[in-house]
Design a protein around this motif. Structure first.
Motif, short mmCIF file in Angstrom:
data_model
loop_
_atom_site.label_atom_id
_atom_site.label_comp_id
_atom_site.label_asym_id
_atom_site.label_seq_id
_atom_site.Cartn_x
_atom_site.Cartn_y
_atom_site.Cartn_z
N MET A 1 -10.78 88.28 -61.20
CA MET A 1 -9.39 88.87 -61.47
C MET A 1 -9.27 89.22 -63.03
SD MET A 1 -5.95 86.50 -61.09
CE MET A 1 -6.66 85.23 -62.07
N LEU A 2 -8.55 90.39 -62.93
CA LEU A 2 -7.93 91.04 -64.28
C LEU A 2 -6.54 90.77 -64.60
CD1 LEU A 2 -9.92 94.55 -63.83
CD2 LEU A 2 -10.59 92.71 -64.84
N ALA A 3 -6.20 90.46 -65.74
CA ALA A 3 -4.84 90.22 -66.06
C ALA A 3 -4.35 91.42 -67.05
CB ALA A 3 -4.54 88.88 -66.61
N THR A 4 -3.15 92.09 -66.89
CA THR A 4 -2.83 92.87 -67.99
C THR A 4 -0.99 92.49 -68.01
OG1 THR A 4 -4.07 94.64 -67.44
CG2 THR A 4 -2.34 95.05 -68.92
N GLY A 5 -0.71 91.74 -68.99
CA GLY A 5 0.62 91.39 -69.24
C GLY A 5 0.80 90.56 -68.21
N SER A 6 2.02 90.75 -67.24
CA SER A 6 2.41 90.08 -66.12
C SER A 6 2.00 90.54 -64.86
CB SER A 6 3.77 89.89 -66.24
OG SER A 6 4.61 91.21 -65.90
N ARG A 7 0.81 91.67 -64.79
CA ARG A 7 0.49 91.99 -63.60
C ARG A 7 -0.99 91.75 -63.55
NH1 ARG A 7 3.86 95.58 -66.21
NH2 ARG A 7 4.99 97.00 -64.78
N HIS A 8 -1.32 91.38 -62.44
CA HIS A 8 -2.42 90.68 -62.08
C HIS A 8 -3.19 91.45 -60.59
CE1 HIS A 8 -2.68 87.03 -64.66
NE2 HIS A 8 -1.36 87.08 -64.32
N PHE A 9 -4.38 91.81 -60.70
CA PHE A 9 -4.98 92.48 -59.77
C PHE A 9 -6.50 91.99 -59.69
CE2 PHE A 9 -4.63 95.08 -63.20
CZ PHE A 9 -5.85 95.61 -63.41
N GLY A 10 -7.06 91.95 -58.42
CA GLY A 10 -8.55 91.58 -58.33
C GLY A 10 -8.97 91.74 -56.79
N ASP A 11 -10.20 91.37 -56.74
CA ASP A 11 -10.90 91.55 -55.50
C ASP A 11 -11.57 90.07 -55.24
OD1 ASP A 11 -13.05 91.67 -57.32
OD2 ASP A 11 -13.89 93.55 -56.64
N SER A 14 -10.80 83.75 -59.09
CA SER A 14 -11.03 83.35 -60.71
C SER A 14 -12.09 82.42 -60.45
CB SER A 14 -9.96 83.08 -61.36
OG SER A 14 -10.40 82.55 -62.63
N ASN A 15 -13.32 82.76 -61.10
CA ASN A 15 -14.32 81.75 -60.98
C ASN A 15 -14.76 81.56 -62.28
OD1 ASN A 15 -15.59 84.26 -61.66
ND2 ASN A 15 -16.81 84.11 -59.88
N THR A 16 -14.29 81.95 -63.64
CA THR A 16 -14.37 81.54 -65.08
C THR A 16 -13.30 81.51 -65.67
OG1 THR A 16 -14.42 84.08 -65.67
CG2 THR A 16 -16.64 83.07 -64.93
N GLY A 17 -13.30 80.86 -66.93
CA GLY A 17 -11.97 80.28 -67.40
C GLY A 17 -11.33 79.38 -66.97
N PRO A 18 -9.98 79.36 -67.63
CA PRO A 18 -8.89 78.62 -67.13
C PRO A 18 -8.18 79.17 -65.84
CG PRO A 18 -8.25 79.44 -68.97
CD PRO A 18 -9.64 79.93 -68.99
N ARG A 19 -7.86 77.98 -64.92
CA ARG A 19 -7.33 78.27 -63.61
C ARG A 19 -6.03 79.00 -63.73
NH1 ARG A 19 -6.94 72.82 -60.45
NH2 ARG A 19 -5.59 72.55 -62.55
N PRO A 20 -5.78 80.05 -63.04
CA PRO A 20 -4.66 80.84 -62.98
C PRO A 20 -3.32 79.96 -63.08
CG PRO A 20 -6.35 81.99 -61.54
CD PRO A 20 -6.66 80.54 -61.75
N GLN A 21 -3.40 79.06 -62.07
CA GLN A 21 -2.05 78.14 -61.86
C GLN A 21 -1.87 77.44 -63.31
OE1 GLN A 21 -5.13 77.96 -60.15
NE2 GLN A 21 -5.30 75.61 -59.79
#
Length: 91
Positions: A1-11, A14-21
């Motif tokens: 998942m990629l994040a740019t500001g408040s826009r998220h998009f992905g295929d 998320s499997n690395t780093g902090p959990r999105p929630q």
């Protein structure tokens, strides 16, 4: 998942780093654009994951692109929806 500001998009989820929630700040809207989700309903598959763990806000939403070829049109729909704002005035 990629994040740019408040826009998220992905295929994918998320499997690395902090959990999105765990990173959804209160008081802002986060929308999502899912690429390649072929699940039959919005509640399942990657769109369901985004709905449960990524998007945030009263009128937040998940836009779907069935494949990368459809990404451009899905992004146009998403941006149009985000930028269409009801303006109220007391004048």
């Amino acid at each position: 998942m990629l994040a740019t500001g408040s826009r998220h998009f992905g295929d994918g989820e998320s499997n690395t780093g902090p959990r999105p929630q765990d990173l959804r700040p209160a008081g802002i809207t986060i929308n999502g654009l899912v690429i390649g989700d072929t699940a039959p309903t919005e509640e399942t598959g990657l769109a369901g994951y985004f709905a449960a763990y990524v998007i945030e806000g009263v009128q937040s939403f998940v836009e779907k692109a069935p494949n990368f070829e459809a990404y451009e049109q899905a992004m146009v729909r998403k941006l149009t929806r985000e930028l269409t704002v009801l303006v109220l005035s007391r004048r």
